[in-house]
Design an enzyme around this catalytic site. Structure first.
Site, mmCIF file in Angstrom:
data_model
loop_
_atom_site.group_PDB
_atom_site.id
_atom_site.type_symbol
_atom_site.label_atom_id
_atom_site.label_comp_id
_atom_site.label_asym_id
_atom_site.label_seq_id
_atom_site.Cartn_x
_atom_site.Cartn_y
_atom_site.Cartn_z
ATOM 1 N N ASN A 20 0.868 -1.227 -0.087
ATOM 2 C CA ASN A 20 0.031 0.133 -0.107
ATOM 3 C C ASN A 20 0.844 1.249 0.033
ATOM 4 O O ASN A 20 2.060 1.255 0.386
ATOM 5 C CB ASN A 20 -0.890 -0.138 1.298
ATOM 6 C CG ASN A 20 -1.653 1.157 1.296
ATOM 7 O OD1 ASN A 20 -2.579 1.518 0.330
ATOM 8 N ND2 ASN A 20 -1.901 1.941 2.406
ATOM 9 N N HIS A 37 0.491 5.164 1.578
ATOM 10 C CA HIS A 37 0.090 5.983 2.236
ATOM 11 C C HIS A 37 0.677 7.527 2.482
ATOM 12 O O HIS A 37 1.901 7.473 2.411
ATOM 13 C CB HIS A 37 -0.172 5.303 3.724
ATOM 14 C CG HIS A 37 -0.768 6.215 4.795
ATOM 15 N ND1 HIS A 37 -2.256 6.006 4.914
ATOM 16 C CD2 HIS A 37 -0.560 6.822 6.001
ATOM 17 C CE1 HIS A 37 -2.740 6.742 5.793
ATOM 18 N NE2 HIS A 37 -1.697 7.448 6.314
ATOM 19 N N SER A 69 4.592 6.903 2.707
ATOM 20 C CA SER A 69 4.908 5.490 2.931
ATOM 21 C C SER A 69 4.473 4.284 2.124
ATOM 22 O O SER A 69 3.426 4.345 1.836
ATOM 23 C CB SER A 69 4.673 5.132 4.532
ATOM 24 O OG SER A 69 5.126 6.009 5.318
ATOM 25 N N GLY A 125 -4.700 -4.551 9.880
ATOM 26 C CA GLY A 125 -4.678 -3.138 10.669
ATOM 27 C C GLY A 125 -4.793 -1.969 9.728
ATOM 28 O O GLY A 125 -4.739 -2.058 8.498
ATOM 29 N N ASP A 162 -3.317 1.039 7.997
ATOM 30 C CA ASP A 162 -2.352 1.490 7.813
ATOM 31 C C ASP A 162 -0.880 1.186 8.587
ATOM 32 O O ASP A 162 -0.151 1.802 8.925
ATOM 33 C CB ASP A 162 -1.998 3.116 7.690
ATOM 34 C CG ASP A 162 -3.207 3.267 6.673
ATOM 35 O OD1 ASP A 162 -3.341 2.868 5.694
ATOM 36 O OD2 ASP A 162 -4.030 4.376 7.155
HETATM 37 C C1 GAR Z 1 -3.144 8.861 -2.202
HETATM 38 O O1 GAR Z 1 -2.389 10.010 -1.874
HETATM 39 C C2 GAR Z 1 -2.780 7.680 -1.340
HETATM 40 O O2 GAR Z 1 -1.633 7.646 -0.554
HETATM 41 C C3 GAR Z 1 -4.209 7.669 -0.303
HETATM 42 O O3 GAR Z 1 -5.094 8.028 -1.190
HETATM 43 C C4 GAR Z 1 -4.696 9.033 -2.398
HETATM 44 C C5 GAR Z 1 -4.981 8.483 -3.538
HETATM 45 O O4 GAR Z 1 -4.923 9.134 -4.647
HETATM 46 N N1 GAR Z 1 -4.207 6.608 0.125
HETATM 47 C C6 GAR Z 1 -4.741 6.556 1.724
HETATM 48 O O5 GAR Z 1 -5.016 7.546 2.312
HETATM 49 C C7 GAR Z 1 -4.817 4.951 2.354
HETATM 50 N N2 GAR Z 1 -4.982 5.170 3.655
HETATM 51 P P1 GAR Z 1 -4.951 8.422 -6.201
HETATM 52 O O6 GAR Z 1 -6.162 7.794 -6.300
HETATM 53 O O7 GAR Z 1 -5.030 9.570 -6.981
HETATM 54 O O8 GAR Z 1 -3.987 7.405 -6.442
#
Ligand code: GAR
Length: 193
Positions: free
Chosen positions: A109, A111, A138, A145, A147
């Protein structure tokens, strides 16, 4: 050629960055399937535009829960597509056993914070609200869990005094788009077979 399965709920800029890295020869892999829990998500539109197989995960009307049956169906779709590594790219539901077990050690993933700081939703807004002077992104292995899971790599981003949540997220996303394809290549190299 190693095959990626991408799961996303939103705009899909990280999926696009992965696709661009493949196109530019910076990442040796192919995207085998793109799945989303949000039928209207832009990530599905991007996938279809790129000619990639794309499908909706049926979460049985739950807005944030990810029912076990849906997790099992997701695992089956990924297996059918011959996926070696599952990449969550803005996927906003928690994974459980029916999906984690068949892909143990093969789900990662991205984050938008320096974990373990600011897990959960809108980590960039959490960083601004907390008055943090530094944040980032990250890449980590996924467990049950929120993240949590072992960190693979991080990139740092300064938080400026005049940052809004949106301006910080934009700067973090620039780093995400660089970091994620690089980490995917490294994780693929580390997989057996
Ligand atoms: C990204 O910033 C990613 O890191 C976050 O959602 C966004 C998706 O953008 N993910 C999280 O917050 C997961 N906990 P995208 O659809 O343009 O790739």
């Amino acid at each position: 050629m190693r095959r990626l399965g991408i799961l996303g709920s939103g705009s899909g800029t990280n999926m696009q960055a992965i696709l661009d890295a493949i196109g530019a020869g910076r990442l040796e892999a192919e995207i085998a399937i793109v799945l989303s829990d949000q039928p209207e998500a832009r990530i599905l539109e991007r996938a279809r535009q790129a000619g990639l197989p794309a499908a909706v995960i049926d979460c049985r009307g739950f807005s944030s829960r990810f029912p076990d049956e849906a997790q099992g169906e997701t695992a089956a779709a990924l297996e059918k597509a011959g996926v070696d590594l599952v990449c969550l790219a803005g996927f906003m539901r928690l994974l459980r056993k029916p999906l984690l077990e068949p892909f143990a050690g093969r789900i990662i993933n991205i984050h938008p914070s320096l974990l373990p700081a600011f897990p959960g939703l809108e980590a960039w807004a959490q960083a601004v609200a907390a008055g943090a002077t530094e944040s980032g992104c990250s890449v980590h292995y996924v467990d049950a869990g929120m993240d949590t899971g072992p960190i693979i790599s991080q990139a740092r981003v300064p938080v400026r005094p005049d940052d809004t949540p949106a301006s910080l997220h934009a700067r973090i996303q620039e780093q995400e788009h660089r970091l994620y394809p690089k980490c995917i290549g490294e994780v693929l190299d580390s997989l057996p077979g």
